[in-house]
Design a protein around this motif. Structure first.
Motif, mmCIF file in Angstrom:
data_model
loop_
_atom_site.group_PDB
_atom_site.id
_atom_site.type_symbol
_atom_site.label_atom_id
_atom_site.label_comp_id
_atom_site.label_asym_id
_atom_site.label_seq_id
_atom_site.Cartn_x
_atom_site.Cartn_y
_atom_site.Cartn_z
ATOM 1 N N PHE A 66 0.828 -1.200 0.000
ATOM 2 C CA PHE A 66 0.000 0.000 0.000
ATOM 3 C C PHE A 66 0.869 1.261 0.000
ATOM 4 N N PRO A 67 0.384 2.359 -0.579
ATOM 5 C CA PRO A 67 1.110 3.630 -0.507
ATOM 6 C C PRO A 67 1.228 4.091 0.946
ATOM 7 N N PRO A 68 2.240 4.903 1.265
ATOM 8 C CA PRO A 68 2.423 5.372 2.647
ATOM 9 C C PRO A 68 1.259 6.218 3.148
ATOM 10 N N GLU A 69 0.600 6.931 2.258
ATOM 11 C CA GLU A 69 -0.502 7.802 2.665
ATOM 12 C C GLU A 69 -1.767 7.442 1.886
ATOM 13 N N VAL A 70 -2.762 6.966 2.604
ATOM 14 C CA VAL A 70 -4.064 6.651 2.023
ATOM 15 C C VAL A 70 -5.131 7.230 2.947
ATOM 16 N N LYS A 71 -6.134 7.850 2.392
ATOM 17 C CA LYS A 71 -7.217 8.408 3.187
ATOM 18 C C LYS A 71 -7.816 7.324 4.069
ATOM 19 N N PHE A 72 -8.052 7.634 5.356
ATOM 20 C CA PHE A 72 -8.492 6.607 6.313
ATOM 21 C C PHE A 72 -9.763 5.912 5.845
ATOM 22 N N GLU A 73 -10.662 6.630 5.223
ATOM 23 C CA GLU A 73 -11.913 6.051 4.745
ATOM 24 C C GLU A 73 -11.687 5.000 3.661
ATOM 25 N N ASP A 74 -10.497 4.998 3.060
ATOM 26 C CA ASP A 74 -10.174 4.016 2.015
ATOM 27 C C ASP A 74 -9.248 2.907 2.512
ATOM 28 N N HIS A 75 -8.960 2.898 3.817
ATOM 29 C CA HIS A 75 -8.137 1.829 4.385
ATOM 30 C C HIS A 75 -8.891 0.502 4.327
ATOM 31 N N VAL A 76 -8.115 -0.583 4.288
ATOM 32 C CA VAL A 76 -8.679 -1.930 4.339
ATOM 33 C C VAL A 76 -8.361 -2.527 5.709
ATOM 34 N N PHE A 77 -9.395 -3.043 6.364
ATOM 35 C CA PHE A 77 -9.249 -3.603 7.708
ATOM 36 C C PHE A 77 -9.629 -5.077 7.707
ATOM 37 N N GLN A 78 -9.047 -5.807 8.644
ATOM 38 C CA GLN A 78 -9.454 -7.189 8.879
ATOM 39 C C GLN A 78 -9.797 -7.336 10.352
ATOM 40 N N THR A 79 -11.073 -7.507 10.634
ATOM 41 C CA THR A 79 -11.532 -7.677 12.006
ATOM 42 C C THR A 79 -11.797 -9.157 12.240
ATOM 43 N N ILE A 80 -11.254 -9.676 13.351
ATOM 44 C CA ILE A 80 -11.297 -11.111 13.619
ATOM 45 C C ILE A 80 -12.152 -11.370 14.849
ATOM 46 N N PHE A 81 -13.227 -12.113 14.654
ATOM 47 C CA PHE A 81 -14.133 -12.479 15.733
ATOM 48 C C PHE A 81 -13.834 -13.915 16.144
ATOM 49 N N LEU A 82 -13.655 -14.137 17.444
ATOM 50 C CA LEU A 82 -13.029 -15.350 17.946
ATOM 51 C C LEU A 82 -13.994 -16.284 18.664
ATOM 52 N N ASN A 83 -13.786 -17.587 18.431
ATOM 53 C CA ASN A 83 -14.450 -18.668 19.157
ATOM 54 C C ASN A 83 -15.971 -18.531 19.142
ATOM 55 N N LYS A 84 -16.551 -18.795 17.982
ATOM 56 C CA LYS A 84 -17.985 -18.623 17.798
ATOM 57 C C LYS A 84 -18.808 -19.422 18.797
ATOM 58 N N LYS A 85 -18.439 -20.651 19.036
ATOM 59 C CA LYS A 85 -19.245 -21.514 19.901
ATOM 60 C C LYS A 85 -19.347 -20.972 21.317
ATOM 61 N N ARG A 86 -18.239 -20.506 21.867
ATOM 62 C CA ARG A 86 -18.231 -20.046 23.258
ATOM 63 C C ARG A 86 -18.538 -18.566 23.410
ATOM 64 N N ASP A 87 -18.016 -17.738 22.458
ATOM 65 C CA ASP A 87 -18.064 -16.292 22.661
ATOM 66 C C ASP A 87 -18.823 -15.534 21.583
ATOM 67 N N GLY A 88 -19.500 -16.262 20.698
ATOM 68 C CA GLY A 88 -20.213 -15.599 19.607
ATOM 69 C C GLY A 88 -21.248 -14.596 20.071
ATOM 70 N N HIS A 89 -21.795 -14.797 21.281
ATOM 71 C CA HIS A 89 -22.810 -13.873 21.786
ATOM 72 C C HIS A 89 -22.241 -12.493 22.098
ATOM 73 N N LEU A 90 -20.917 -12.383 22.173
ATOM 74 C CA LEU A 90 -20.271 -11.100 22.457
ATOM 75 C C LEU A 90 -19.943 -10.317 21.184
ATOM 76 N N TRP A 91 -19.963 -10.982 20.062
ATOM 77 C CA TRP A 91 -19.489 -10.379 18.809
ATOM 78 C C TRP A 91 -20.299 -9.132 18.424
ATOM 79 N N SER A 92 -19.593 -8.190 17.800
ATOM 80 C CA SER A 92 -20.244 -6.996 17.233
ATOM 81 C C SER A 92 -20.200 -7.033 15.710
ATOM 82 N N ILE A 93 -20.132 -8.238 15.149
ATOM 83 C CA ILE A 93 -19.972 -8.420 13.710
ATOM 84 C C ILE A 93 -21.109 -7.787 12.915
ATOM 85 N N ASP A 94 -22.315 -7.767 13.504
ATOM 86 C CA ASP A 94 -23.470 -7.220 12.789
ATOM 87 C C ASP A 94 -23.407 -5.705 12.650
#
Length: 574
Positions: A406-434
């Motif tokens: 990626f270029p050193p300077e990119v507008k924040f609104e155009d950044h690419v993020f990877q959000t990782i939600f963990l352990n669906k069976k035990r902790d899925g009720h805590l997720w904010s994925i929606d």
């Protein structure tokens, strides 16, 4: 103990490698150096090589780059074997100094500048570093004790343990919501070890004030495809969209397996077959009408997850194999790749905020760090604690800040993020994925991830040496020690060496690579690898720094964002 069966008639030993990820590819690479000894076949149920390491296309005009690494993004300077593999295929990693952002609002801290949270816990931070010294002195006693128990033994507050200590470990291994169960030795070594200590040297005032020197990896889809072509040129049969459904027998005559041909998906990520999950499972039931075919080999190398290996071995699995492989714990996580900057602003600290910074900690001036943060605070790795349970985490990458294409300077609104939600069976009720805007989601990927519980270091790793080589079977994957790309690569090399291949001479001259391999081979195979290469030659000057831990050989460059400049010339980045 490990061993290998010699072919009496002088013919080649037929080796089946199941899994074309880092372990399987490195095993095939080193067996292929001996075409007179081995006939090598690699199979994988998906239609690409690389396993969890692959790339996806993204909008170059919007994001500044045309591709994104998924699953595996970077590593450490101690990854000597990994970077050597890059160089062998004409690729390289780029250096990066890691910046983190842990927590939100009054529970936020970073390694870039001191915050009010750290000022609030000044006494506990000092006690934390005293505790680490004690743990190092009495490592034999404390080694396997879970971190959550260690925190209680030394009377740390719940807020400090969950918002300061746990995120330091969760980052290193991606241990996520099993971080409280991780052995204490890992936390201690991350701060006190001068070789692989991410937070070394620890800061008795602000926990961690260093910017860990890391590396970010090249385009993994291209790298692994180049590696596949190289193996094919050397005579290795690489059969993708080919799944081993069952091991039928393992006896004196060798190994018999059942194999089906999978239907390739357009994105190469084939759905789970009916042999793994039924059609009633939303992710399973594919290729239910595929025909099973039996094939015979002399040796089997399982470069798959422990529970997958256990399932494939089926009725042929020994009691010991069932117990050891069955003791590895996994959780089902999901990575959402997206461009929802509003979600990031709601849940994470993305920018320098003077209201959160403090100019002094325990009377020591912090102006220099604050001034640097004002100019260059660009967090790459984030952790959010769930308010309902601070010991449960959500992890996230700002890939635009982290990955080197990626270029050193990119507008924040155009950044690419990877959000990782963990352990669906035990902790899925805590997720904010929606809460993530569906229109801004690029991709969703489910992962079956190893949990680095202390039980893994009691009931799995110490017993691997008693499985390796038995019944013509070896196991190679990151789960055999620690979940890292480097371990996966080493595990594949170790399986090849145990079968009779040669450890590379250039890596043998790299003293840190050799030490790492020797320790892995001793721990997982019960054998000490003896040096065979002459002292002079390539590799001798690859190891630098304390104990030679810093890699300075081919496969890594000295200037950050080198990949971006190269991709610009190719038209792949702006």
């Amino acid at each position: 103990m490990a061993g290998y069966r010699k072919v009496d008639d002088g013919g080649k030993k037929r080796v089946l490698i199941v899994g074309a990820g880092a372990a399987g590819m490195s095993c095939a690479q080193h067996l292929a150096q001996h075409p007179e000894k081995f006939d090598v076949t690699v199979v994988d149920a998906v239609d690409y090589c690389g396993g969890q390491a692959f790339s996806i296309p993204i909008d170059k005009e919007k994001h500044g780059a045309s591709w994104l690494n998924q699953g595996v993004q970077g590593g450490s300077n101690i990854f000597h074997h990994t970077m050597t593999m890059f160089s062998r295929q004409g690729h390289h990693a780029d250096p990066v100094k890691l910046q983190v952002s842990f927590g939100k609002d009054d529970k936020f801290w970073t390694n870039v500048f001191p915050t009010k949270l750290l000022a609030r816990h000044t006494k506990e931070i000092k006690r934390f570093h005293t505790m680490l010294k004690i743990v190092r002195w009495f490592e034999v006693i404390f080694a396997i004790i879970p971190i959550k128990v260690l925190m209680k033994l030394f009377f740390f507050s719940e807020e400090f343990a969950n918002t300061v200590a746990l995120p330091m470990v969760a980052l290193f291994l991606g241990t996520g919501n099993y971080t409280p169960e991780v052995p204490s030795i890992i936390l201690e070594r991350l701060v006190t070890s001068p070789t692989y200590g991410m937070w070394y040297p620890g800061d008795p005032l602000t926990v961690a004030s260093n910017l860990p020197p890391m590396v970010v990896f090249p385009n993994f889809s291209i790298f692994y495809e180049d590696w596949r072509k190289n193996l094919v040129e050397k005579g290795v049969k690489v059969r993708l969209s080919t799944e081993v459904t069952e091991v039928v027998s393992r006896d004196k005559s060798g190994v018999v397996v059942k194999i089906i041909k999978r239907t390739p998906e357009p994105d190469h990520h084939n759905a789970v077959s009916a042999w793994v999950a039924p059609a009633s499972d939303p992710h399973g039931g594919a290729d239910a009408d595929a025909e099973e075919v039996e094939e015979h080999y002399d040796e089997l190398v399982l470069c798959v997850l422990a529970d997958t290996a256990n399932r494939i071995l089926g009725r042929t699995a020994s009691y010991r194999e069932k117990k050891v492989l069955g003791s590895a714990k996994f959780s089902d996580d999901i990575t959402v790749t997206h461009t929802d900057s509003d979600y990031m602003k709601r849940h994470y600290e993305n920018f320098y905020n003077p209201e959160q910074a403090v100019s002094q900690i325990d009377g020591v001036d912090q102006t220099t760090r604050i001034e640097m943060a004002k100019k260059s605070f660009k967090p790459m790795y984030y952790i959010k604690e769930y308010p309902e349970d601070l010991s449960k985490l959500e992890m996230c990458f700002d890939c635009t800040n982290y990955q080197s294409q990626f270029p050193p300077e990119v507008k924040f609104e155009d950044h690419v993020f990877q959000t990782i939600f963990l352990n669906k069976k035990r902790d899925g009720h805590l997720w904010s994925i929606d809460e993530i805007d569906e229109s801004k989601i690029i991709r969703k990927d489910w992962w079956h991830q190893l949990c680095h519980s202390f039980t893994h270091y009691l009931f799995v790793i110490p017993w691997m040496m008693f499985l390796q080589g038995r019944k013509h079977t070896r196991f190679a994957a990151a789960w055999t020690l620690i979940n890292a790309h480097e371990i996966a690569v080493m595990s594949g090399i170790a399986a090849a060496v145990d079968l009779g291949a040669q450890y590379p001479e250039d890596l043998e001259r790299d003293k840190f690579a050799l030490l790492s391999f020797r320790l892995y081979y001793l721990l997982v195979y019960g054998r000490w690898y003896r040096k065979k290469a002459p002292q002079e030659g390539p590799g001798k000057d690859w190891a630098s720094g304390l104990y030679g831990s810093i890699y300075q050989g081919p496969g890594v460059v000295n200037e950050d964002r080198t990949m971006w400049r190269e991709e610009q010339k190719k038209g792949n980045s702006t």
